[in-house]
Write a protein that holds these residues in place. Structure first.
Motif, PDB file in Angstrom:
ATOM      1  N   VAL A  47       0.857  -1.184   0.000  1.00  0.00           N
ATOM      2  CA  VAL A  47       0.000   0.000   0.000  1.00  0.00           C
ATOM      3  C   VAL A  47       0.895   1.236   0.000  1.00  0.00           C
ATOM      4  CG1 VAL A  47      -1.835   1.235   1.197  1.00  0.00           C
ATOM      5  CG2 VAL A  47      -1.759  -1.271   1.284  1.00  0.00           C
ATOM      6  N   ARG A  48       0.824   1.998  -1.067  1.00  0.00           N
ATOM      7  CA  ARG A  48       1.675   3.189  -1.212  1.00  0.00           C
ATOM      8  C   ARG A  48       1.372   4.179  -0.095  1.00  0.00           C
ATOM      9  NH1 ARG A  48       2.652   7.899  -4.469  1.00  0.00           N
ATOM     10  NH2 ARG A  48       4.653   7.743  -5.527  1.00  0.00           N
ATOM     11  N   LYS A  49       2.420   4.711   0.549  1.00  0.00           N
ATOM     12  CA  LYS A  49       2.255   5.630   1.670  1.00  0.00           C
ATOM     13  C   LYS A  49       1.611   6.946   1.256  1.00  0.00           C
ATOM     14  CE  LYS A  49       3.788   5.252   5.423  1.00  0.00           C
ATOM     15  NZ  LYS A  49       3.106   4.876   6.659  1.00  0.00           N
ATOM     16  N   SER A  50       1.903   7.415   0.043  1.00  0.00           N
ATOM     17  CA  SER A  50       1.271   8.643  -0.446  1.00  0.00           C
ATOM     18  C   SER A  50       0.509   8.298  -1.720  1.00  0.00           C
ATOM     19  CB  SER A  50       2.312   9.728  -0.704  1.00  0.00           C
ATOM     20  OG  SER A  50       3.277   9.289  -1.625  1.00  0.00           O
ATOM     21  N   ASN A  51      -0.777   8.605  -1.725  1.00  0.00           N
ATOM     22  CA  ASN A  51      -1.628   8.261  -2.862  1.00  0.00           C
ATOM     23  C   ASN A  51      -1.151   8.915  -4.149  1.00  0.00           C
ATOM     24  OD1 ASN A  51      -3.344   6.699  -1.298  1.00  0.00           O
ATOM     25  ND2 ASN A  51      -4.778   8.362  -0.928  1.00  0.00           N
ATOM     26  N   THR A  52      -1.353   8.207  -5.245  1.00  0.00           N
ATOM     27  CA  THR A  52      -1.038   8.752  -6.559  1.00  0.00           C
ATOM     28  C   THR A  52      -2.050   8.220  -7.565  1.00  0.00           C
ATOM     29  OG1 THR A  52       0.672   9.043  -8.254  1.00  0.00           O
ATOM     30  CG2 THR A  52       0.579   6.895  -7.183  1.00  0.00           C
ATOM     31  N   ASN A  53      -2.230   8.944  -8.637  1.00  0.00           N
ATOM     32  CA  ASN A  53      -3.096   8.497  -9.721  1.00  0.00           C
ATOM     33  C   ASN A  53      -2.290   8.038 -10.928  1.00  0.00           C
ATOM     34  OD1 ASN A  53      -5.480   9.042  -8.322  1.00  0.00           O
ATOM     35  ND2 ASN A  53      -5.404  11.186  -8.908  1.00  0.00           N
ATOM     36  N   SER A  94     -18.534   6.817  -9.147  1.00  0.00           N
ATOM     37  CA  SER A  94     -18.085   6.250 -10.408  1.00  0.00           C
ATOM     38  C   SER A  94     -16.566   6.196 -10.440  1.00  0.00           C
ATOM     39  CB  SER A  94     -18.606   7.073 -11.586  1.00  0.00           C
ATOM     40  OG  SER A  94     -18.051   8.367 -11.547  1.00  0.00           O
ATOM     41  N   ILE A  95     -16.055   5.342 -11.295  1.00  0.00           N
ATOM     42  CA  ILE A  95     -14.614   5.170 -11.465  1.00  0.00           C
ATOM     43  C   ILE A  95     -14.295   5.419 -12.924  1.00  0.00           C
ATOM     44  CG2 ILE A  95     -12.699   3.542 -11.335  1.00  0.00           C
ATOM     45  CD1 ILE A  95     -14.371   2.082  -9.164  1.00  0.00           C
ATOM     46  N   ASN A  96     -13.332   6.288 -13.187  1.00  0.00           N
ATOM     47  CA  ASN A  96     -12.946   6.595 -14.552  1.00  0.00           C
ATOM     48  C   ASN A  96     -11.455   6.306 -14.717  1.00  0.00           C
ATOM     49  OD1 ASN A  96     -12.601   7.556 -17.112  1.00  0.00           O
ATOM     50  ND2 ASN A  96     -12.837   9.697 -16.568  1.00  0.00           N
ATOM     51  N   ILE A  97     -11.143   5.202 -15.359  1.00  0.00           N
ATOM     52  CA  ILE A  97      -9.760   4.841 -15.656  1.00  0.00           C
ATOM     53  C   ILE A  97      -9.603   4.988 -17.150  1.00  0.00           C
ATOM     54  CG2 ILE A  97      -8.027   3.015 -15.618  1.00  0.00           C
ATOM     55  CD1 ILE A  97      -9.611   1.874 -13.183  1.00  0.00           C
ATOM     56  N   ASN A  98      -8.762   5.935 -17.578  1.00  0.00           N
ATOM     57  CA  ASN A  98      -8.695   6.212 -19.007  1.00  0.00           C
ATOM     58  C   ASN A  98      -7.412   5.747 -19.685  1.00  0.00           C
ATOM     59  OD1 ASN A  98      -6.869   8.182 -18.203  1.00  0.00           O
ATOM     60  ND2 ASN A  98      -8.410   9.787 -18.191  1.00  0.00           N
ATOM     61  N   LYS A  99      -6.422   5.296 -18.918  1.00  0.00           N
ATOM     62  CA  LYS A  99      -5.207   4.835 -19.571  1.00  0.00           C
ATOM     63  C   LYS A  99      -4.398   3.958 -18.616  1.00  0.00           C
ATOM     64  CE  LYS A  99      -1.009   6.385 -21.839  1.00  0.00           C
ATOM     65  NZ  LYS A  99      -0.152   7.499 -22.197  1.00  0.00           N
ATOM     66  N   TRP A 100      -4.014   2.787 -19.104  1.00  0.00           N
ATOM     67  CA  TRP A 100      -3.062   1.949 -18.387  1.00  0.00           C
ATOM     68  C   TRP A 100      -2.462   0.971 -19.376  1.00  0.00           C
ATOM     69  CZ3 TRP A 100      -3.416  -3.400 -17.552  1.00  0.00           C
ATOM     70  CH2 TRP A 100      -4.617  -3.994 -17.912  1.00  0.00           C
ATOM     71  N   ASN A 101      -1.264   0.484 -19.076  1.00  0.00           N
ATOM     72  CA  ASN A 101      -0.648  -0.507 -19.933  1.00  0.00           C
ATOM     73  C   ASN A 101       0.356  -1.339 -19.155  1.00  0.00           C
ATOM     74  OD1 ASN A 101       1.980   0.673 -19.937  1.00  0.00           O
ATOM     75  ND2 ASN A 101       1.331   2.134 -21.477  1.00  0.00           N
ATOM     76  N   VAL A 102       0.703  -2.475 -19.707  1.00  0.00           N
ATOM     77  CA  VAL A 102       1.691  -3.374 -19.127  1.00  0.00           C
ATOM     78  C   VAL A 102       2.677  -3.707 -20.235  1.00  0.00           C
ATOM     79  CG1 VAL A 102       2.107  -5.634 -18.110  1.00  0.00           C
ATOM     80  CG2 VAL A 102       0.058  -4.344 -17.484  1.00  0.00           C
ATOM     81  N   ASN A 103       3.947  -3.528 -19.957  1.00  0.00           N
ATOM     82  CA  ASN A 103       4.993  -3.849 -20.931  1.00  0.00           C
ATOM     83  C   ASN A 103       5.738  -5.073 -20.410  1.00  0.00           C
ATOM     84  OD1 ASN A 103       6.953  -3.841 -22.852  1.00  0.00           O
ATOM     85  ND2 ASN A 103       8.014  -2.043 -22.089  1.00  0.00           N
TER      86      ASN A 103
END
Length: 105
Positions: A47-53, A94-103
């Motif tokens: 669990v990341r100590k400081s939230n990030t998007n 609502s949840i809006n996830i507009n970009k993610w990827n896995v390399n």
């Protein structure tokens, strides 16, 4: 599980320690998910100590910690899938996830 943003949810298991991995500090939890009839599986949460998007990191940093530092899993194991998303535990919205990827390399 790698949590980038925590808003009042709590991971399964017990707090172990805080570690620095992939350029951030993470609270580490280790637990057991009981599937009944004596079956289940271990769950490890960072669990990341400081939230990030937004984040960019190598998952190997986390698996190396579990294998070589904590000895929680064998180095013969491998990542077979990657999932991304959220777990709804209460409330509305609502949840809006507009970009993610896995390399994979």
């Amino acid at each position: 599980m790698i949590w980038l943003n925590n808003t009042n949810a709590r991971p399964a298991g017990t707090y172990v320690e805080t570690v620095s991995l992939a350029g951030s500090n993470w609270d580490v939890y280790k637990g057991w998910i009981d599937a009944g009839s004596g079956k289940g599986w271990n769950v490890f949460s960072f669990v990341r100590k400081s939230n990030t998007n937004s984040a960019l990191f190598n998952i190997k940093n986390f698996t190396d910690y579990m294998i070589y530092t904590k000895k929680w899993m064998s180095n013969a194991k491998f990542v077979s899938s990657v999932e991304f998303g959220t777990e709804i535990f209460g409330g509305s919205g609502s949840i809006n996830i507009n970009k993610w990827n896995v390399n994979v390399q």
